[in-house]
Design a protein around this motif. Structure first.
Motif, PDB file in Angstrom:
ATOM      1  N   ALA A  85       0.951  -1.254  -0.027  1.00 10.21           N
ATOM      2  CA  ALA A  85       0.092   0.624   0.318  1.00 10.21           C
ATOM      3  C   ALA A  85       0.919   1.073  -0.636  1.00 10.21           C
ATOM      4  O   ALA A  85       0.542   2.157  -0.854  1.00 10.21           O
ATOM      5  N   LEU A  86       1.873   1.337   0.809  1.00  6.43           N
ATOM      6  CA  LEU A  86       3.155   2.480   0.474  1.00  6.43           C
ATOM      7  C   LEU A  86       3.688   2.821  -0.744  1.00  6.43           C
ATOM      8  O   LEU A  86       3.796   3.454  -1.093  1.00  6.43           O
ATOM      9  N   VAL A  87       3.898   1.249  -1.573  1.00  4.76           N
ATOM     10  CA  VAL A  87       4.434   1.520  -2.871  1.00  4.76           C
ATOM     11  C   VAL A  87       3.234   2.173  -3.022  1.00  4.76           C
ATOM     12  O   VAL A  87       3.507   3.153  -4.617  1.00  4.76           O
ATOM     13  N   ARG A  88       2.658   2.074  -3.559  1.00  2.00           N
ATOM     14  CA  ARG A  88       0.445   2.335  -4.163  1.00  2.00           C
ATOM     15  C   ARG A  88       0.181   4.061  -3.770  1.00  2.00           C
ATOM     16  O   ARG A  88       0.356   4.786  -5.145  1.00  2.00           O
ATOM     17  N   ILE A  89       0.802   4.753  -2.941  1.00  2.00           N
ATOM     18  CA  ILE A  89       1.281   5.155  -2.351  1.00  2.00           C
ATOM     19  C   ILE A  89       1.762   6.543  -3.224  1.00  2.00           C
ATOM     20  O   ILE A  89       1.712   7.345  -3.613  1.00  2.00           O
ATOM     21  N   GLU A  90       3.154   6.294  -3.261  1.00  2.00           N
ATOM     22  CA  GLU A  90       4.068   6.871  -3.852  1.00  2.00           C
ATOM     23  C   GLU A  90       3.747   6.533  -5.553  1.00  2.00           C
ATOM     24  O   GLU A  90       4.544   7.782  -5.886  1.00  2.00           O
ATOM     25  N   ASN A  91       3.192   6.213  -6.336  1.00  2.66           N
ATOM     26  CA  ASN A  91       2.919   6.013  -6.897  1.00  2.66           C
ATOM     27  C   ASN A  91       1.862   6.591  -8.002  1.00  2.66           C
ATOM     28  O   ASN A  91       0.598   6.683  -8.618  1.00  2.66           O
ATOM     29  N   LYS A  92       1.409   6.968  -6.676  1.00  2.00           N
ATOM     30  CA  LYS A  92      -0.037   7.888  -6.757  1.00  2.00           C
ATOM     31  C   LYS A  92      -1.366   6.832  -6.822  1.00  2.00           C
ATOM     32  O   LYS A  92      -2.408   6.977  -7.548  1.00  2.00           O
ATOM     33  N   THR A  93      -1.371   5.763  -6.991  1.00  5.31           N
ATOM     34  CA  THR A  93      -2.307   4.478  -7.241  1.00  5.31           C
ATOM     35  C   THR A  93      -2.758   4.653  -5.973  1.00  5.31           C
ATOM     36  O   THR A  93      -4.131   3.266  -6.357  1.00  5.31           O
ATOM     37  N   TYR A  94      -2.919   4.168  -4.946  1.00  6.62           N
ATOM     38  CA  TYR A  94      -3.369   4.097  -3.906  1.00  6.62           C
ATOM     39  C   TYR A  94      -5.416   4.456  -2.964  1.00  6.62           C
ATOM     40  O   TYR A  94      -5.391   5.882  -3.695  1.00  6.62           O
ATOM     41  N   GLY A  95      -5.670   3.954  -2.978  1.00  5.95           N
ATOM     42  CA  GLY A  95      -7.313   4.101  -2.405  1.00  5.95           C
ATOM     43  C   GLY A  95      -7.815   3.638  -3.827  1.00  5.95           C
ATOM     44  O   GLY A  95      -8.867   4.070  -3.869  1.00  5.95           O
ATOM     45  N   VAL A  96      -7.457   3.634  -5.319  1.00  5.24           N
ATOM     46  CA  VAL A  96      -8.488   3.513  -6.641  1.00  5.24           C
ATOM     47  C   VAL A  96      -8.864   1.469  -6.291  1.00  5.24           C
ATOM     48  O   VAL A  96      -7.645   0.935  -6.521  1.00  5.24           O
ATOM     49  N   ASP A  97      -9.435   1.295  -6.580  1.00  8.71           N
ATOM     50  CA  ASP A  97     -10.241   0.124  -6.868  1.00  8.71           C
ATOM     51  C   ASP A  97      -9.814  -1.008  -7.939  1.00  8.71           C
ATOM     52  O   ASP A  97      -9.975   0.128  -9.181  1.00  8.71           O
ATOM     53  N   ARG A  98      -8.940  -1.524  -7.840  1.00 11.59           N
ATOM     54  CA  ARG A  98      -8.411  -2.224  -8.605  1.00 11.59           C
ATOM     55  C   ARG A  98      -9.031  -3.405  -9.913  1.00 11.59           C
ATOM     56  O   ARG A  98      -8.781  -3.316 -11.300  1.00 11.59           O
ATOM     57  N   ILE A  99     -10.188  -3.221  -9.377  1.00 17.20           N
ATOM     58  CA  ILE A  99     -11.625  -3.274 -11.086  1.00 17.20           C
ATOM     59  C   ILE A  99     -12.235  -2.255 -11.531  1.00 17.20           C
ATOM     60  O   ILE A  99     -12.554  -1.859 -12.824  1.00 17.20           O
ATOM     61  N   THR A 100     -12.703  -1.219 -10.667  1.00 14.63           N
ATOM     62  CA  THR A 100     -13.314  -0.786 -11.571  1.00 14.63           C
ATOM     63  C   THR A 100     -12.713   0.736 -11.524  1.00 14.63           C
ATOM     64  O   THR A 100     -14.073   1.886 -12.207  1.00 14.63           O
ATOM     65  N   GLY A 101     -11.806   0.696 -10.928  1.00 14.37           N
ATOM     66  CA  GLY A 101     -10.861   2.071 -11.259  1.00 14.37           C
ATOM     67  C   GLY A 101     -11.703   3.605 -10.569  1.00 14.37           C
ATOM     68  O   GLY A 101     -11.122   4.475 -10.401  1.00 14.37           O
ATOM     69  N   LYS A 102     -12.012   3.140  -9.715  1.00 10.54           N
ATOM     70  CA  LYS A 102     -12.996   3.869  -8.826  1.00 10.54           C
ATOM     71  C   LYS A 102     -12.468   4.270  -7.408  1.00 10.54           C
ATOM     72  O   LYS A 102     -11.548   3.285  -7.750  1.00 10.54           O
ATOM     73  N   LEU A 103     -12.745   5.420  -7.148  1.00  6.80           N
ATOM     74  CA  LEU A 103     -11.591   5.611  -5.444  1.00  6.80           C
ATOM     75  C   LEU A 103     -12.744   4.671  -4.176  1.00  6.80           C
ATOM     76  O   LEU A 103     -14.345   4.713  -4.130  1.00  6.80           O
ATOM     77  N   ILE A 104     -11.782   4.130  -3.691  1.00  8.27           N
ATOM     78  CA  ILE A 104     -12.061   3.555  -2.468  1.00  8.27           C
ATOM     79  C   ILE A 104     -12.731   4.588  -1.458  1.00  8.27           C
ATOM     80  O   ILE A 104     -11.750   5.025  -1.235  1.00  8.27           O
ATOM     81  N   PRO A 105     -14.127   4.198  -0.882  1.00 14.51           N
ATOM     82  CA  PRO A 105     -13.807   5.161   0.270  1.00 14.51           C
ATOM     83  C   PRO A 105     -13.630   5.318   1.371  1.00 14.51           C
ATOM     84  O   PRO A 105     -12.738   4.564   1.986  1.00 14.51           O
ATOM     85  N   LYS A 106     -12.911   6.843   2.108  1.00 15.56           N
ATOM     86  CA  LYS A 106     -11.644   6.848   2.961  1.00 15.56           C
ATOM     87  C   LYS A 106     -12.157   5.633   4.032  1.00 15.56           C
ATOM     88  O   LYS A 106     -11.636   5.353   5.272  1.00 15.56           O
ATOM     89  N   GLU A 107     -13.571   5.919   4.403  1.00 20.63           N
ATOM     90  CA  GLU A 107     -13.822   5.184   5.883  1.00 20.63           C
ATOM     91  C   GLU A 107     -13.935   3.930   5.585  1.00 20.63           C
ATOM     92  O   GLU A 107     -12.732   2.825   6.317  1.00 20.63           O
ATOM     93  N   ARG A 108     -13.764   3.144   4.576  1.00 22.33           N
ATOM     94  CA  ARG A 108     -13.059   1.359   4.000  1.00 22.33           C
ATOM     95  C   ARG A 108     -11.542   1.729   4.209  1.00 22.33           C
ATOM     96  O   ARG A 108     -10.439   0.492   4.854  1.00 22.33           O
ATOM     97  N   LEU A 109     -10.910   2.454   3.725  1.00 19.92           N
ATOM     98  CA  LEU A 109      -9.624   2.592   3.167  1.00 19.92           C
ATOM     99  C   LEU A 109      -9.461   2.549   5.584  1.00 19.92           C
ATOM    100  O   LEU A 109      -8.030   2.247   5.603  1.00 19.92           O
ATOM    101  N   LYS A 110      -9.641   3.292   6.044  1.00 22.17           N
ATOM    102  CA  LYS A 110      -9.279   3.659   7.063  1.00 22.17           C
ATOM    103  C   LYS A 110      -9.703   2.534   8.570  1.00 22.17           C
ATOM    104  O   LYS A 110      -8.589   2.190   9.009  1.00 22.17           O
ATOM    105  N   ILE A 111     -10.382   1.884   7.829  1.00 25.06           N
ATOM    106  CA  ILE A 111     -10.664   0.198   8.702  1.00 25.06           C
ATOM    107  C   ILE A 111      -9.503  -0.307   8.140  1.00 25.06           C
ATOM    108  O   ILE A 111      -9.046  -1.800   8.286  1.00 25.06           O
ATOM    109  N   VAL A 112      -9.221  -0.935   6.762  1.00 28.00           N
ATOM    110  CA  VAL A 112      -8.681  -1.728   6.206  1.00 28.00           C
ATOM    111  C   VAL A 112      -7.713  -1.197   5.157  1.00 28.00           C
ATOM    112  O   VAL A 112      -7.482  -0.647   3.925  1.00 28.00           O
ATOM    113  N   PRO A 113      -6.379   0.038   5.833  1.00 27.95           N
ATOM    114  CA  PRO A 113      -5.717   0.774   4.953  1.00 27.95           C
ATOM    115  C   PRO A 113      -4.791  -0.224   3.370  1.00 27.95           C
ATOM    116  O   PRO A 113      -4.608   0.504   2.637  1.00 27.95           O
ATOM    117  N   HIS A 114      -4.622  -1.262   3.206  1.00 25.12           N
ATOM    118  CA  HIS A 114      -4.379  -2.112   2.443  1.00 25.12           C
ATOM    119  C   HIS A 114      -5.220  -2.414   1.253  1.00 25.12           C
ATOM    120  O   HIS A 114      -5.403  -2.846   0.444  1.00 25.12           O
TER     121      HIS A 114
END
Length: 129
Positions: A85-114
């Motif tokens: 997940a840290l690598v994805r942050i550096e690549n600026k792809t963190y938080g993007v659903d790998r199937i739909t390409g939509k942003l994963i809600p912040k609430e989910r990322l705070k609970i499951v940051p990876h």
């Protein structure tokens, strides 16, 4: 041709998630040290000098070591996922659903940051049983 809209979290959001993930990694590494110490049997107890109870305790120690080993394996996988997940942050792809390409809600990322999937995408995945 219109400019492409970038679907990603802001640098400020990414910095916040990075801090969260670094804290989670530190916590997990502390827990990993405890499991590894328990698994290796390092300690200053009297189990090696008390042969009377040794046979009864051997079975319990094997189960405990197996459980600690299993937990350490799960924790190691968790740490690896957080580091990815840290690598994805550096690549600026963190938080993007790998199937739909939509942003994963912040609430989910705070609970499951990876997380790499939002809840709907995760539910659509075949179960791993």
């Amino acid at each position: 041709m219109a400019d492409k809209v970038v679907n990603r979290y802001s640098d400020e959001d990414l910095a916040e998630f990075k801090e969260l993930i670094l804290n989670k990694i530190a916590e997990a590494q502390k827990a990993m040290e405890v499991y590894q110490e328990a698994y290796s049997g390092v300690g200053n107890d009297t189990t090696d000098t008390a042969p009377t109870f040794k046979n009864l305790e051997d079975g319990n120690q094997v189960l405990s070591k197996e459980e600690n080993s299993r937990l350490a394996g799960r924790l190691d996988k968790y740490i690896n996922n957080l580091e990815a997940a840290l690598v994805r942050i550096e690549n600026k792809t963190y938080g993007v659903d790998r199937i739909t390409g939509k942003l994963i809600p912040k609430e989910r990322l705070k609970i499951v940051p990876h997380a790499t999937l939002d809840v709907d995408s995760k539910r659509a995945q075949p179960s791993k049983k």
